[in-house]
Motif scaffolding. Structure first.
Motif, PDB file in Angstrom:
ATOM      1  N   GLY A  53       0.813  -1.203   0.000  1.00 22.12           N
ATOM      2  CA  GLY A  53       0.000   0.000   0.000  1.00 22.12           C
ATOM      3  C   GLY A  53       0.848   1.256   0.000  1.00 22.12           C
ATOM      4  N   GLU A  88       2.583 -12.157  -6.459  1.00 21.07           N
ATOM      5  CA  GLU A  88       1.265 -11.527  -6.528  1.00 21.07           C
ATOM      6  C   GLU A  88       1.406 -10.008  -6.505  1.00 21.07           C
ATOM      7  N   LYS A  89       0.515  -9.319  -7.190  1.00 25.08           N
ATOM      8  CA  LYS A  89       0.547  -7.863  -7.283  1.00 25.08           C
ATOM      9  C   LYS A  89      -0.298  -7.188  -6.206  1.00 25.08           C
ATOM     10  N   HIS A  90      -1.185  -7.956  -5.578  1.00 23.81           N
ATOM     11  CA  HIS A  90      -2.034  -7.417  -4.518  1.00 23.81           C
ATOM     12  C   HIS A  90      -2.065  -8.396  -3.348  1.00 23.81           C
ATOM     13  N   ALA A  92      -4.613  -8.953   0.024  1.00 28.38           N
ATOM     14  CA  ALA A  92      -5.838  -8.538   0.699  1.00 28.38           C
ATOM     15  C   ALA A  92      -6.438  -7.299   0.029  1.00 28.38           C
ATOM     16  N   GLY A  93      -6.304  -7.224  -1.280  1.00 30.05           N
ATOM     17  CA  GLY A  93      -6.849  -6.111  -2.027  1.00 30.05           C
ATOM     18  C   GLY A  93      -5.993  -4.858  -2.031  1.00 30.05           C
ATOM     19  N   ILE A  94      -4.818  -4.933  -1.389  1.00 30.04           N
ATOM     20  CA  ILE A  94      -3.913  -3.779  -1.292  1.00 30.04           C
ATOM     21  C   ILE A  94      -2.721  -4.017  -2.214  1.00 30.04           C
ATOM     22  N   PRO A  95      -2.282  -2.998  -2.962  1.00 26.94           N
ATOM     23  CA  PRO A  95      -1.140  -3.192  -3.862  1.00 26.94           C
ATOM     24  C   PRO A  95       0.112  -3.671  -3.127  1.00 26.94           C
TER      25      PRO A  95
END
Length: 235
Positions: A53, A88-90, A92-95
């Motif tokens: 994030g 992975e790029k995210h 928990a939905g955070i970048p």
């Protein structure tokens, strides 16, 4: 469950030039100078500071992961470097800005059998060509196999510094906070414990991000207040 970032360390301003000494105001070498808005505007922020994030987990900064027992804080702290190994790029939905990255986890709860199960499950969901990265990017310093007295007050900081210098991790996790605090109820001792953790990690690797897992129970407020002084400032 709550992520709370503490005030950033000086290491966050890597590459930043301090404001010039204001000789017109009588400031001399060795005298602390007040920073102005224009001073901060001149800072060139290095790329790659943020791990997760925008400032949630950042190099040279401590972040607290706070929540009640059983919510999955430890699972989350382990899943984060696993997500890095999986590219992975995210998360928990955070970048997630860096994949993979190196993580060092100081853990005082899980047994060797729990770690075996966790790693087997993590590898089962990871492409085989990334399996070797588990050894190179995720390092565990569990208290179950430490020699007696290894993590007693005094030698504890030395052990942290030694392992951080050996691994040079992007992220250092302390889980749970209660096992690393001198006294998690007394605010003075909380601040002292936090200072020792920061000094031990950042003296070996000032670029490391620190994640502290805190169980929600009496004393959580003291730990959070002592660590981040929240209520006074926020990132």
């Amino acid at each position: 469950m709550l992520f709370r970032s503490t005030l950033p360390a000086a290491a966050e301003n890597l590459g930043a030039e301090p404001p010039a000494t204001d000789t017109s105001s009588g400031a001399e070498s060795g005298v602390m100078k007040l920073w102005k808005c224009s001073d901060f505007e001149l800072i060139k922020k290095p790329e790659g500071l943020d791990l997760l994030g925008q400032g949630i987990i950042r190099q040279g900064q401590m972040t607290l992961l706070i929540g009640q027992g059983g919510l999955g804080k430890s699972t989350l702290a382990f899943a984060l470097p696993v997500a890095g190994v999986r590219r992975e790029k995210h998360f928990a939905g955070i970048p997630l800005h860096k994949s993979p990255f190196t993580c060092l986890i100081f853990n005082a709860e899980a047994s060797q059998y729990r770690w075996k199960d966790d790693f087997l499950a993590a590898k089962a969901g990871t492409p085989a060509n990334f399996h070797e990265d588990f050894d190179s990017h995720i390092h565990i310093a569990p208290l179950f196999d430490q020699k007696s007295g290894c993590f007693e007050q005094g030698s504890f900081a030395i052990q942290i510094k030694r392992l951080v210098a050996k691994v040079m991790p992007d992220l250092v996790v302390f889980d749970p906070w209660s096992e690393f605090a001198i006294d998690e109820i007394d605010s003075k001792n909380v601040r002292n414990s936090i200072r020792q953790l920061k000094d031990a990690v950042w003296s070996a690797n000032p670029n490391a991000a620190i994640l502290v897992v805190i169980h929600g129970k009496p004393g959580m407020e003291a730990a959070a207040a002592g660590a981040s002084n929240f209520g006074a400032a926020r990132m």
